[in-house]
Scaffold this active site. Structure first.
Site, PDB file in Angstrom:
ATOM      1  N   HIS A  17      19.146 149.171  14.045  1.00  0.00           N
ATOM      2  CA  HIS A  17      18.645 150.532  13.823  1.00  0.00           C
ATOM      3  C   HIS A  17      17.620 150.577  12.700  1.00  0.00           C
ATOM      4  O   HIS A  17      17.478 151.592  12.026  1.00  0.00           O
ATOM      5  CB  HIS A  17      19.794 151.494  13.470  1.00  0.00           C
ATOM      6  CG  HIS A  17      20.743 151.770  14.579  1.00  0.00           C
ATOM      7  ND1 HIS A  17      21.680 150.864  14.996  1.00  0.00           N
ATOM      8  CD2 HIS A  17      20.893 152.862  15.380  1.00  0.00           C
ATOM      9  CE1 HIS A  17      22.383 151.382  15.993  1.00  0.00           C
ATOM     10  NE2 HIS A  17      21.928 152.597  16.253  1.00  0.00           N
TER      11      HIS A  17
ATOM     12  N   GLU B 296      17.860 155.263  28.705  1.00  0.00           N
ATOM     13  CA  GLU B 296      16.494 155.159  28.173  1.00  0.00           C
ATOM     14  C   GLU B 296      15.474 154.728  29.217  1.00  0.00           C
ATOM     15  O   GLU B 296      14.408 155.320  29.331  1.00  0.00           O
ATOM     16  CB  GLU B 296      16.441 154.196  26.971  1.00  0.00           C
ATOM     17  CG  GLU B 296      16.973 154.795  25.674  1.00  0.00           C
ATOM     18  CD  GLU B 296      18.487 154.790  25.568  1.00  0.00           C
ATOM     19  OE1 GLU B 296      19.154 154.262  26.480  1.00  0.00           O
ATOM     20  OE2 GLU B 296      19.008 155.321  24.567  1.00  0.00           O
TER      21      GLU B 296
END
Ligand code: TPP
Ligand code: MG
Lengths: 332, 329
Positions: free
Chosen positions: B129, B60
């Site tokens: 999440h 990322e």
């Protein structure tokens, strides 16, 4: 030997570029010691051959990202010394209008996408510039300089992995000066050479004497060639040493042996190159003195320019945040 | 009018912008053959190929930096971080690089980059999440922050984001991806910094962010039946923020409730409240109130998740309490 290495103008340029960096840095020390320079700077003294060897293998359209120890890369890329000195002294005539300082010099006109205060942060940015060049089919290459300590950052591994997988035109230049601030690379790393890590990504990894400007140039030249041909990235490890402390306020003595430092000073990239040029009759001592005076004058002029420049207006703190200036007040 | 899902609206926006400008490219995980983790890039890989719709490794921080490098050198990248929880993995590139390079360079650069990511509870995906971390990026000067509330909004705001010459963080809500909406055909461009009054009303101003706009609308349907007429404002963008629309509304209603799925502490609701109060202090009938996610990590079990998040029901009851009608009905 490459033909260009017989061209005395080119060799003179290598010498002058290195000397420019050395004398610029000496001036920075002086300005800091006299309390004229705000903040700190990380000096490049001793490592000049790396930036100069690599940048002289590039064309004007190529990209470079740099580090916290960025003056050398910026100068080797042909940046304007006046704007550099003004920036370092926090003046509005500086590259970044006094908002960046020593660690953040950017010159978009020279493909210099930024020095960087965050270790290893320039690695993915240069990789993206390489992606962009490949996508736009421009044949540009992208070079990233970073230190030995930065090679233990995830960005190094993540970025080289992408560049290798996608054959991006990126050259990863590690300046291994053996230390990340005070930490000896050998105490935190089990690979003997940083270049050895290239095999993990299935790309060439090369080791070069980072104090020999010609050797650095030659190896960089090959990597540039390879990148332009679309064959992908190269990792080059330049073995070198910083003579001074980590930054201006660090004497750099407690974590390094004086003997080690002295040995490296013997391997001064500028002195060695000069001696070789004189021995080969490329230049006379007299010519060298002319070069030296020329550079001294440039640095003096830059210093004068910077010292005569005004500081930014307070209102300028609120500018340059977003593109499209009139919107700016909305965001404050 | 045709109905399409929020996910389709997003892929349509990207498709239209890619067709219009070949500088638009996209990086992210599983955006290629899979068509995006939530279907946001369906069909684009087939259409634009692997160099424009680039599946990245799980790196990322570096692929956001990659996108920045591309943005600095003439492209207009979109980069996707699958869950906003992972924004922090790319924290350096977002907070220290994207946001600041223009300022640090004294205005030499522009960063036409859109970072898309997802927020929201409701699917029992627990603490790593489900977070809505838009307050985090709003804290850092140099970024624009966009919170679409439905499919049409998502399309119009995303197209504006892609054309913007600044880094934009675009938050998609996970519970919305399959929701259908009447999305007009043709070009939709929704400007930043202009909040949308989705329902006029006279009793209370309710500022909703992202999904809380539709939750407020649902609550309103019940409230209307009880004679309570709320005004609902879709904030649309946190940075830049349209204070004027909120101020004018609160001057009219005298009451303000802010609903946001971000965590309450130091959240966007706090920011709006603090920012607005100095302009409307003497017009207020009541203290400003907020409904946000409680200050705990997001739990897994649906009953716990529901406990801590803003819901239609909580909005309904809070409005009634603010109207001093909580003893009735
Ligand atoms: C991500 C990050 N961690 C730590 C620092 C603090 N820091 C600045 S320079 C440096 C050492 C870098 O060493 P190296 O990469 O070898 O470069 P050198 O200074 O030797 O040129 C550290 C730890 C930082 N700026 N950024
Ligand atoms: Mg080092």
């Amino acid at each position: 030997m490459l033909k260009i290495l017989r061209d005395s103008d080119f060799l003179a340029k290598l010498f002058k570029d290195m000397l420019k960096i050395r004398l610029f840095e000496n001036k920075v020390v002086e300005l800091y010691s006299n309390g004229i320079m705000p903040g700190l700077a990380h000096l490049y003294i001793g490592e000049e051959a790396v930036a100069v060897g690599v940048c002289n293998a590039l064309s004007e359209q190529d990209y470079v990202t740099s580090t916290h120890r960025g003056h050398g890369h910026v100068i080797a890329r042909g940046a304007d010394l006046n704007k550099m000195m003004a920036e370092i002294l926090g003046r509005r005539t500086g590259y970044c209008k006094g908002k960046g300082g020593s660690m953040h010099i950017i010159d978009m006109t020279k493909g210099l996408l930024g020095a960087n205060g965050i270790v290893a942060a320039g690695i993915p940015i240069a990789t993206g510039a390489g992606y962009s060049a490949k996508y736009r089919k421009t044949k540009q290459v992208s070079v990233v300089f970073f230190g030995d300590a930065a090679s233990n950052h995830g960005n190094f591994h993540e970025s080289i992995n992408m560049a290798a997988a996608w054959k991006l035109p990126v050259i990863y230049v590690c300046e291994n000066n053996l230390y990340g601030i005070s930490v000896d690379i050998r105490k935190v790393t089990n690979t003997e050479n940083i270049a050895d890590r290239a095999c993990a990504y299935n790309i060439p990894g090369q080791i070069v004497d980072g104090n020999d400007v010609v050797a650095v140039f030659e190896i960089a030249q090959k990597a540039v060639e390879r990148a332009r041909q679309g064959l992908g990235p190269t990792l080059i490890e330049c073995k070198t040493y910083r003579w001074k402390g980590h930054h201006l306020a660090d004497p750099g003595t407690i974590y390094r042996a004086e003997k080690e430092r002295k040995e490296w000073i013997q391997k001064c990239p500028i002195k060695n190159f000069k001696e070789r040029m004189i021995k080969n009759n490329t230049f006379s001592e007299k010519e060298i003195i002319i070069f030296e005076n020329e550079i001294k004058e440039l640095i003096d002029n830059a210093t004068e320019f910077a010292l005569n420049s005004s500081y930014p207006e307070k209102s300028e703190a609120y500018e340059d945040i977003y593109f499209s200036a009139k919107e700016e007040e909305v965001y404050l | 009018m045709r109905e399409i899902t929020y996910a389709q609206a997003i892929s349509e926006a990207i498709d239209e912008e890619m067709r219009r400008d070949e500088k638009v490219i996209m990086f992210g995980e599983d955006i290629g053959i899979k068509g995006g983790n939530f279907g946001q890039t369906q069909g684009l890989y087939e259409k634009y190929g692997e160099w424009r719709i680039k599946d990245t490794p799980i790196s990322e921080n570096s692929f956001v930096g990659l996108a920045l490098g591309a943005a600095l050198t003439g492209l207009r990248p979109i980069v996707e971080i699958m869950y906003s929880d992972f924004l922090v993995v790319a924290g350096d590139q977002i907070f220290n690089q994207l946001a600041k390079i223009r300022y640090m360079s004294g205005g030499q650069t522009k960063v036409p980059l859109t970072l898309c990511t997802t927020i929201g509870m409701g699917r029992s995906t627990a603490a790593q999440h489900s977070q809505s971390l838009h307050a985090l990026v709003s804290h850092v000067p140099g970024l624009k922050v966009v919170m679409p509330s439905n499919a049409t909004e998502a399309k119009g705001l995303l197209k504006t984001a892609i054309r913007d010459d600044n880094p934009v963080i675009f938050f998609e809500h996970r519970m919305e991806f399959n929701q259908k909406h009447n999305v007009p055909e043709g070009e939709i461009l929704i400007p930043f910094g202009k909040a949308n009054i989705v329902k006029e009303g006279k009793d209370i101003t309710v500022v909703g962010i992202a999904r809380e706009v539709s939750n407020s609308l649902k609550a309103s349907e019940r409230l209307v039946k009880e004679g309570i007429d709320i005004e609902i404002i879709d904030l649309r963008t946190i940075v830049p923020m349209d204070r004027k629309t909120i101020i004018n509304s609160v001057k009219k209603t005298g009451k303000l409730l802010i609903v946001d799925e971000g965590h309450e502490r130091c959240g966007v609701a706090a920011e709006i409240g603090m920012d607005i109060i100095k302009n409307v202090f003497f017009d207020l009938d009541l203290p400003i109130e907020r409904i946000c996610t409680k200050n705990v990590p997001i739990p897994f079990s649906p009953i716990l998740e529901e406990e801590i998040m803003p819901t239609e029901d909580k909005i309904y009851h809070r409005v009634k309490r603010m109207m001093r009608r909580d003893n009735i009905g």
